[in-house]
Design an enzyme around this catalytic site. Structure first.
Site, PDB file in Angstrom:
ATOM      1  N   HIS A 287       0.833  -1.215   0.000  1.00 44.36           N
ATOM      2  CA  HIS A 287       0.000   0.000   0.000  1.00 44.36           C
ATOM      3  C   HIS A 287       0.864   1.259   0.000  1.00 44.36           C
ATOM      4  O   HIS A 287       1.841   1.358   0.727  1.00 44.36           O
ATOM      5  CB  HIS A 287      -1.024   0.000   1.131  1.00 44.36           C
ATOM      6  N   ASP A 299       6.387   0.813   6.642  1.00 42.30           N
ATOM      7  CA  ASP A 299       4.939   0.641   6.465  1.00 42.30           C
ATOM      8  C   ASP A 299       4.386   1.705   5.549  1.00 42.30           C
ATOM      9  O   ASP A 299       4.037   2.783   5.995  1.00 42.30           O
ATOM     10  CB  ASP A 299       4.249   0.689   7.831  1.00 42.30           C
ATOM     11  N   GLU A 333      -4.882   2.165   2.663  1.00 45.26           N
ATOM     12  CA  GLU A 333      -4.943   0.973   3.532  1.00 45.26           C
ATOM     13  C   GLU A 333      -5.110   1.383   4.988  1.00 45.26           C
ATOM     14  O   GLU A 333      -5.829   0.732   5.744  1.00 45.26           O
ATOM     15  CB  GLU A 333      -3.665   0.131   3.380  1.00 45.26           C
ATOM     16  N   GLU A 334      -4.421   2.451   5.392  1.00 44.74           N
ATOM     17  CA  GLU A 334      -4.323   2.747   6.824  1.00 44.74           C
ATOM     18  C   GLU A 334      -5.646   3.191   7.447  1.00 44.74           C
ATOM     19  O   GLU A 334      -5.910   2.869   8.602  1.00 44.74           O
ATOM     20  CB  GLU A 334      -3.267   3.836   7.068  1.00 44.74           C
ATOM     21  N   ASP A 361       3.333  -6.381   3.540  1.00 47.26           N
ATOM     22  CA  ASP A 361       2.999  -5.235   4.391  1.00 47.26           C
ATOM     23  C   ASP A 361       3.467  -5.497   5.817  1.00 47.26           C
ATOM     24  O   ASP A 361       2.737  -5.326   6.772  1.00 47.26           O
ATOM     25  CB  ASP A 361       1.479  -4.963   4.339  1.00 47.26           C
ATOM     26  N   HIS A 435       3.947   3.045  12.579  1.00 42.50           N
ATOM     27  CA  HIS A 435       3.034   4.174  12.800  1.00 42.50           C
ATOM     28  C   HIS A 435       3.634   5.262  13.696  1.00 42.50           C
ATOM     29  O   HIS A 435       2.920   5.891  14.473  1.00 42.50           O
ATOM     30  CB  HIS A 435       1.703   3.703  13.416  1.00 42.50           C
TER      31      HIS A 435
HETATM   32 ZN    ZN Z   1       0.830  -1.236   6.357  1.00 43.99          ZN
END
Ligand code: ZN
Length: 475
Positions: A287, A299, A333-334, A361, A435
């Protein structure tokens, strides 16, 4: 000769010789043996290639983080198309997707009693704002759902701190992200229903250097939304200790976060066209969006550039597959999965000819396992056995095969009968960065990124060449 014929031949041989068939029959010839030489060549070339790292450097340093609705994400959409055109791929295009736009705004959190102290936070994605003066209230602590029930009426008018620590990583248990993350997703809805005025969530990591971790929160339709933020594990532990010793802990939370409607984004596609069966497709991807802090390096910039460079590498090696191999870089995606859902919807008529959909991912670490998922359990078990054979081609890359969840972006294709495969990396440090503002290029090892590229290229090539289909037929 298939496996059954071999076993029968062994039995007949044993009987003819007058011996009891006590010896194991010879193993059937590996179904994927004809592609060993190709795969060895692909692995060698990919391991020496630093093209994925060059792409990730551009994505991280020139574009940076790229949350849905941001101008940066749309720059990434344009960049990815240009990069894959420059690599000589075909059918490079962006497929429009409407995505939500959430803006973080300003945020602060202060401990007021028993002593003043600024606390480190990141609002959770999707959170509503506080009033301009903030929300000032006493903190109550819940370590789990049981605690929440025990608190009962004491939640009304208070701020709930969900303090459930992520266990330390072990090779046996893994990171246990799925079990730990639940209050980030549902804490605001749970506490809001009981009358809380805001929630704080302990960051989902087992190892912290005072870094807060964001992530999405989801409100319930029947509960008024309340502001939600993540705090560092250190500050969560401090507040818990103060409350446990009977202090009256009060904080002031200020968020100007805004759910700002929708924006236009896109999934990015590119292909190496099949030479014999161009309408049959192997999808590989990751993603393109990320959270709005750090650089989205692990990520999921890593998954994107592994897939992009895997296809570029096959092209460089002059390998044209029997079936089409398609890179898909999903958007959103998030915080919404709009890109994943749009791809499955727009390509619904094509899914019967998708022979596999692969997603990476889980960062750029040592490849550790493949997950496999099919809508039919028998076909899934068969696909797992086939993948176990295929991975024997991957010299120096031992991989476990697991039958469960294979990636958020490929999941909507499951109902269409597409075999889903997740490329799973070793996760002992992934959730240190996940994140956060620390998910940056310097955390990525170029050699491990190239291992991911090697895995994508070898799997995509073999699945595109092998005339069989995962879960459906052997040769
Ligand atoms: Zn991800």
């Amino acid at each position: 000769m298939n496996g059954r014929t071999w076993a029968l031949a062994a039995l007949l041989w044993a009987t003819a010789c007058g011996a009891l068939p006590v010896v194991q029959p010879p193993a059937p010839p590996p179904a994927f043996a004809p592609w060993q030489a190709d795969v060895t060549r692909i692995l060698t070339a990919a391991r020496a290639d630093r093209g994925a790292y060059a792409k990730l450097t551009q994505l991280c340093d020139d574009i940076g983080n790229r949350l849905s609705g941001s101008a940066a994400l749309e720059r990434a959409v344009a960049w990815a198309q240009a990069a894959m055109r420059a690599d000589g791929l075909v059918n490079v295009r962006a497929e429009a997707v409407t995505v939500p736009r959430w803006l973080r705004g300003q945020e602060s959190l202060e401990l007021l009693t028993p002593r003043p102290l600024p606390l480190t936070l990141l609002a959770l994605g999707g959170s509503v704002a506080t009033p301009p003066d903030g929300v000032t209230a006493e903190v109550v602590v819940a370590h789990d759902e049981h605690d929440l029930q025990l608190l009962g009426e004491r939640i009304r008018g208070r701020i709930v701190l969900f303090d459930n620590p992520m266990p330390a990583y072990t090779p046996e248990t893994g990171a246990q992200y799925g079990e730990t993350v639940r209050f980030r997703g549902h804490g605001a809805a749970l506490a809001g229903k009981l009358g809380a005025v805001a929630v704080l969530v302990r960051s989902v990591t087992a190892h912290s250097l005072a870094t807060p971790h964001t992530g999405n929160t989801r409100y319930a339709d029947d509960v008024a939304p309340i502001p939600a933020a993540a705090i560092t594990t250190e500050h969560a532990a401090l507040l818990s200790r103060l409350v446990a010793r009977g202090e009256r802990v009060t904080v002031r939370l200020k968020l100007t976060a805004l759910n700002d409607g929708t924006a236009q984004s896109a999934n990015v596609l590119a292909e190496l066209a099949g030479r014999e069966r161009p309408d049959e497709v192997v999808v590989i991807g990751g993603h393109l969006d990320s959270w709005d802090v750090g650089q989205g390096a692990h990520d999921d910039g890593a998954g994107c550039v592994m897939a992009m460079q895997a296809l570029a590498l096959l092209k460089q090696l002059g390998l044209q597959p029997r079936r089409t191999i398609r890179v898909v870089l999903w958007t959103n995606e998030e915080n919404g999965l709009a890109g994943a859902n749009a791809y499955a919807r727009v390509h619904a008529g094509e899914l019967a000819r998708h022979v596999a959909a692969l997603e990476a991912d889980s960062g750029a670490f040592r490849p550790e396992a493949l997950t496999v998922e099919l809508d039919d359990p028998e076909e899934q078990a068969k696909a797992a056995a086939q993948l176990a054979q295929l991975t024997q081609l991957l010299t120096g890359m031992p991989l476990a095969i697991r039958q469960h969840g294979s990636g958020a972006d490929v999941a909507p294709m499951k109902a269409g009968g597409v075999p889903l495969v997740g490329l799973i990396m070793e996760s002992s440090t992934y959730f240190d960065y996940h994140h956060t503002a620390a998910d940056t290029l310097d955390k990525v090892d170029p050699a491990l990124l190239a291992e991911g590229e090697a895995l994508f290229a070898a799997l995509a090539w073999t699945l595109a060449e092998w005339p069989g289909q995962l879960g459906r037929s052997t040769r």
